[in-house]
Structures are given as C-alpha cells and as structure tokens.
Design an enzyme around this catalytic site. Structure first.
Site, short mmCIF file in Angstrom:
data_model
loop_
_atom_site.label_atom_id
_atom_site.label_comp_id
_atom_site.label_asym_id
_atom_site.label_seq_id
_atom_site.Cartn_x
_atom_site.Cartn_y
_atom_site.Cartn_z
N ASP A 188 0.80 -1.15 0.04
CA ASP A 188 -0.06 -0.08 0.10
C ASP A 188 0.78 1.37 0.10
O ASP A 188 1.13 1.89 1.01
CB ASP A 188 -0.98 0.01 1.43
CG ASP A 188 -1.92 1.18 1.22
OD1 ASP A 188 -2.19 1.54 0.07
OD2 ASP A 188 -2.43 1.46 2.39
N GLU A 246 -2.72 10.24 -1.16
CA GLU A 246 -3.97 9.64 -1.18
C GLU A 246 -4.24 8.94 0.12
O GLU A 246 -5.46 9.15 0.57
CB GLU A 246 -3.75 8.21 -2.02
CG GLU A 246 -5.20 7.25 -2.15
CD GLU A 246 -5.45 6.20 -1.11
OE1 GLU A 246 -6.38 5.76 -0.95
OE2 GLU A 246 -4.61 6.10 -0.16
N GLU A 247 -3.35 8.75 0.95
CA GLU A 247 -3.51 8.15 2.57
C GLU A 247 -4.30 9.09 3.36
O GLU A 247 -5.21 8.83 4.26
CB GLU A 247 -2.30 7.82 3.08
CG GLU A 247 -1.86 6.58 2.47
CD GLU A 247 -2.74 5.38 2.60
OE1 GLU A 247 -3.86 5.45 3.00
OE2 GLU A 247 -2.05 4.06 2.33
N ASP A 304 -4.37 0.02 -6.43
CA ASP A 304 -4.25 0.22 -5.05
C ASP A 304 -4.87 -0.78 -4.03
O ASP A 304 -5.45 -0.50 -3.24
CB ASP A 304 -4.80 1.44 -4.93
CG ASP A 304 -4.47 2.06 -3.32
OD1 ASP A 304 -3.64 1.49 -2.54
OD2 ASP A 304 -5.14 3.06 -2.88
N HIS A 312 -1.81 -0.85 6.20
CA HIS A 312 -1.82 0.23 7.23
C HIS A 312 -1.27 -0.25 8.35
O HIS A 312 -1.30 0.12 9.51
CB HIS A 312 -3.19 0.97 7.39
CG HIS A 312 -3.93 1.50 6.40
ND1 HIS A 312 -5.00 2.14 6.55
CD2 HIS A 312 -3.43 1.55 5.21
CE1 HIS A 312 -5.23 2.87 5.56
NE2 HIS A 312 -4.37 2.68 4.59
#
Length: 462
Positions: A292, A326-327, A354, A427
């Site tokens: 990610d 993006e996060e 993604d 994550h």
C-alpha cells in the site's frame, strides 16, 4: 445482394479473427517481458529499503518523488514531469502507549494513533471505557452514557463477503467518523478495533475525519488481539470499573509542497487523448508501504517500461502517475484532475492499482453494465490464459475518481488482485517488502499493460 451480404460478413469475421490473433500475440509478448525481464520487484525493493515510509509531507516522500522521476527518466519515457500539490503534514511523534486498567492491574496493549488524530496531554488520558459496535449506539447513549469516557468501537470485519474490500467498507465508518461522533457527546478519546479479519498484534492506522467545527479528541486503533482482550475484560468486570490509559504525541503541521510524478509515452496518432495508469506514492509512516501502495506505483511504471522495451508505440498517450497524498487527503488525485481540465486533456480511461501486489484476478469498471458486457465480449478470452479475465462493474479508485467530475466521459478502472491477504497487512507495521511475492507482482504489471494495450488499440466499446 445475398452474395454481397455474405461476402461482407466473411470479411468482417476475417478481420475480427485477425485482430484477435494479433492481440493474442502481443499479450503473450507483454507477459513474457514482465516474467523474464520485469523490473517491478527490484524497483519496489529500492523504494521500500532505500527510501522506506513515505507519509505526505515527510522527507522520505520528497526522496520518493525525486527517485521515481529519475527512474522514469532512465527508462527514456517521452516525458517525465512533476505536478505541484500542497499536502497535509501530520507527524506521529513518539510511540504511543495504551494500557487496560482493571482489577488492580495495568496491561500494556498494542495500539497506534489514527492518521490526523490530535495528541493527548503530555501526561496522557485515563478514563472509563464504554464499548459499542456502531456509531448509532454512541448516539443512543448520548452524553449521559459517553461524556468523560473513552469510547471503544469494537465492530469486527464481517467474515462472509468473499471480496474483503466489502468488509473493509462496512467496518470503516468506525475509523473515519467514529472519533467525530463520540466527540459530539463528550467523549475524551476513542479507541477502535483494527480493520482486518486477522487476529494478531499489529495495530492498523488509517485516516480519521474530524468535524471542522467540532471538538477534536485523541483517536487510536487497537490490534485485534488487544481489542478482544479489552472486550473480555469489560465482560468479566464490574460495570464502570474498567479504565484505559492512552498517551500519544502526534501533531498537524502546516501544509507543505509536494508533487505528483508523471511519466508519459506520447501517442503516435492521438497524442491529446490519454490513458492513465497509476497508484499512490505516499504511504503510512509505520512501515515501508510495500503493498500500500509501492506495488501499485511500480506496476504503473512497469506498464510504460514494457511498452518501451517491446518497441510498442501507443496510438494514444499513456501516462504512469505516482499520485501523492492518497492516504490522508487525496489531494494528488484532485490536482491531477484539475490540471487535466485546465489543459483541456481528453482522458479516455484511467486504471488504478491500490489493492496490493497479489495474484491478478481482473478489473472492475466504474461504468455502465453495457460497457462491462462489451469488455467481456471483446477481451475476456484474450485475458483468460493469464487468469486476469474477471471483468466486473465496480470501483475505480480514490486517486482517479476526481477525473470523473472533470472528464465525465472517462472510464475508471480498478486493478483487482486476489483480496484475501491485503487487509492483514494494510496500514500496519507488517507492510514490508518481504511480504510481496515477485511473480505475483510482475503478473499484475503485465495484466495492467495488457488492458492498456487493448484499450489503446480498440478503445472502449460503449
């Protein structure tokens, strides 16, 4: 007349068969190049091991911008350029501390601050814990049941969907909106169960969204092991006797300048019509951001590298975009769409990777069922030998979504690898290079290159 009709039908059939044969040969070349000479895996190794975590606004994010620009220039792409974008600059600070306090004991647990969270005081916060499964439960409890307490959101992933992204979607409101809802009723902090099927001791970070006009309270995620432990302690202890201690040191700094990184092969026939492939260059700060989304950005670069290596000159301009932020903001995707509109660029398709670098399964099309039916009719048999032929209606991706608002005619497409392991890693501190399989990763880049080739040659049949 019948003879002419029959002749026309025969010519049409011959042309279609000939095109299918040409396409089949080209796809085989794409896969051979990826599997024999693929560069995604080694490029990912460098990104993860030499640069590492790449949270927006960090020094490592800046290094990643510089390196990916140089990488694409080294491959001799026709254009490589940067798009300036202002991004949030949130920092985690010292390692977080969490403790269950019950029955005269203090138990340390694994947790991490949610992205964008505010800090506790320097001495931390200790308060009674109230466990809930939904945001609506908090609203029903109201101030009488929540004020002065720490709200513990403990709704697990639904195990029944085969596509694990569905479980992520249905559980994700706890992380995104849970802290803001709890703050409205006077909670002093929030802890949430990590968003995963896995039962382990890796806490999962991810962004939370505060009410811009409301109170902001500290928010953290517990590992699933810790969440189960806390829930069990609450069940076996006297009501009101279980407390939790949380200390975290994160802060939001002023926005900082960063960039999307764009590489392009300019179209030979329609240079002002674009096919975009991309992923996000930023990652959370707890690990290397391998799945990610290091895999997605390296696969996107690989699409263009494969074309260049095979001397395939696309009819349309094809871009690989390393989106930034993006996060925790998705500002890179919005900036790319804004500039596309300003420059009056015609984008016919965009593909986002993604969902990790796992075994390819196919693609989802954020468009009408008719287009998906046509894609299956035209391309399914070509993609079947590579097991990337599941073409369905579905989402495109966070970074390419803004293009739909500025370029309504575009078709948005999500690369869909096998989803079973992604949210075990997503994550977490476990999102490292060692958890990426080389062959799976290179197959994904080949699948993306194959679809780009088919769109470039034939367009998307409405």
């Amino acid at each position: 007349m019948k003879k002419l009709t029959s002749l026309f039908a025969a010519i049409t059939l011959f042309t279609a068969v000939s095109a299918q044969t040409t396409d089949s040969i080209q796809l085989r070349k794409i896969y051979d190049e990826a599997l024999i000479n693929g560069k995604s895996y080694e490029n990912l190794r460098y990104l993860c091991k030499n640069i590492g975590p790449r949270l927006s606004g960090s020094a490592n994010a800046e290094k990643a911008v510089d390196w990916t620009k140089q990488l694409m220039q080294s491959y001799g792409f026709d254009k490589v350029f940067l798009q300036e974008v202002m991004v949030p600059h949130w920092v985690r600070g010292e390692k977080e501390v969490g403790k269950i306090i019950a029955n005269g004991k203090s138990i340390n647990v694994a947790l991490c601050a949610l992205g964008g969270s505010v800090a506790t005081s320097a001495t931390g916060v200790t308060a009674e814990v109230v466990e809930v499964k939904t945001l609506d439960e908090v609203k029903l409890l109201g101030e009488a049941g929540v004020k002065g307490k720490i709200v513990f959101y403990n709704r697990p992933f639904d195990p029944t969907p085969i596509e694990t992204g569905i479980s992520y979607g249905t559980a994700g409101d706890q992380r995104r909106s849970g802290p803001a809802v709890a703050a409205k009723y006077g909670a002093v902090a929030v802890i949430i169960r990590s968003l995963t099927h896995a039962i382990d001791n890796y806490p999962h970070t991810g962004g939370t969204q505060y009410d811009s006009l409301g109170v902001k309270i500290p928010a953290a995620a517990l590992s699933t092991v810790a969440a189960n432990q806390l829930s069990q302690v609450l069940k076996t202890s006297k009501p009101g006797s279980v407390k939790f201690f949380l200390k975290q040191n994160c802060q939001m700094l002023p926005d900082i300048k960063s960039y999307n990184v764009v590489g392009e092969l300019t179209g030979t026939e329609k240079p002002n019509e674009f096919i975009t492939v991309g992923g996000h260059l930023d990652s959370w700060d707890m690990a290397e951001g391998a799945h990610d989304d290091g895999t997605g950005v390296m696969q996107s670069v690989e699409v263009l590298r494969i074309f260049k290596s095979l001397n395939y000159r696309p009819r349309h301009s094809v871009r690989a975009v390393m989106f930034m932020n993006e996060e925790n903001g998705a500002r890179g995707g919005r900036k790319y769409a804004e500039l596309a509109a300003e420059n009056k660029e015609k984008h016919i398709a965009a593909i986002e990777s993604d969902e990790g670098g796992f075994t390819p399964r196919g693609f989802s099309f954020q468009t009408s069922g008719a287009i998906v039916a046509n894609a299956n009719a035209d391309w399914k048999k070509l993609l079947e030998p590579y097991e990337a032929d599941k073409l369905t209606v579905g989402g495109g991706g966070t970074d390419i979504a803004p293009l739909k608002r500025t370029v309504p005619e575009i078709t948005l497409i999500g690369f869909r690898p096998d989803s079973q392991r992604y949210f075990d890693i997503h994550h977490t501190p476990n999102d490292v290079f060692e958890n990426v399989n080389r062959r799976e990763l290179e197959l994904g880049g080949a699948a993306m290159a194959s679809l780009v080739y088919l769109i470039d040659q034939h367009g998307i049949r409405q």
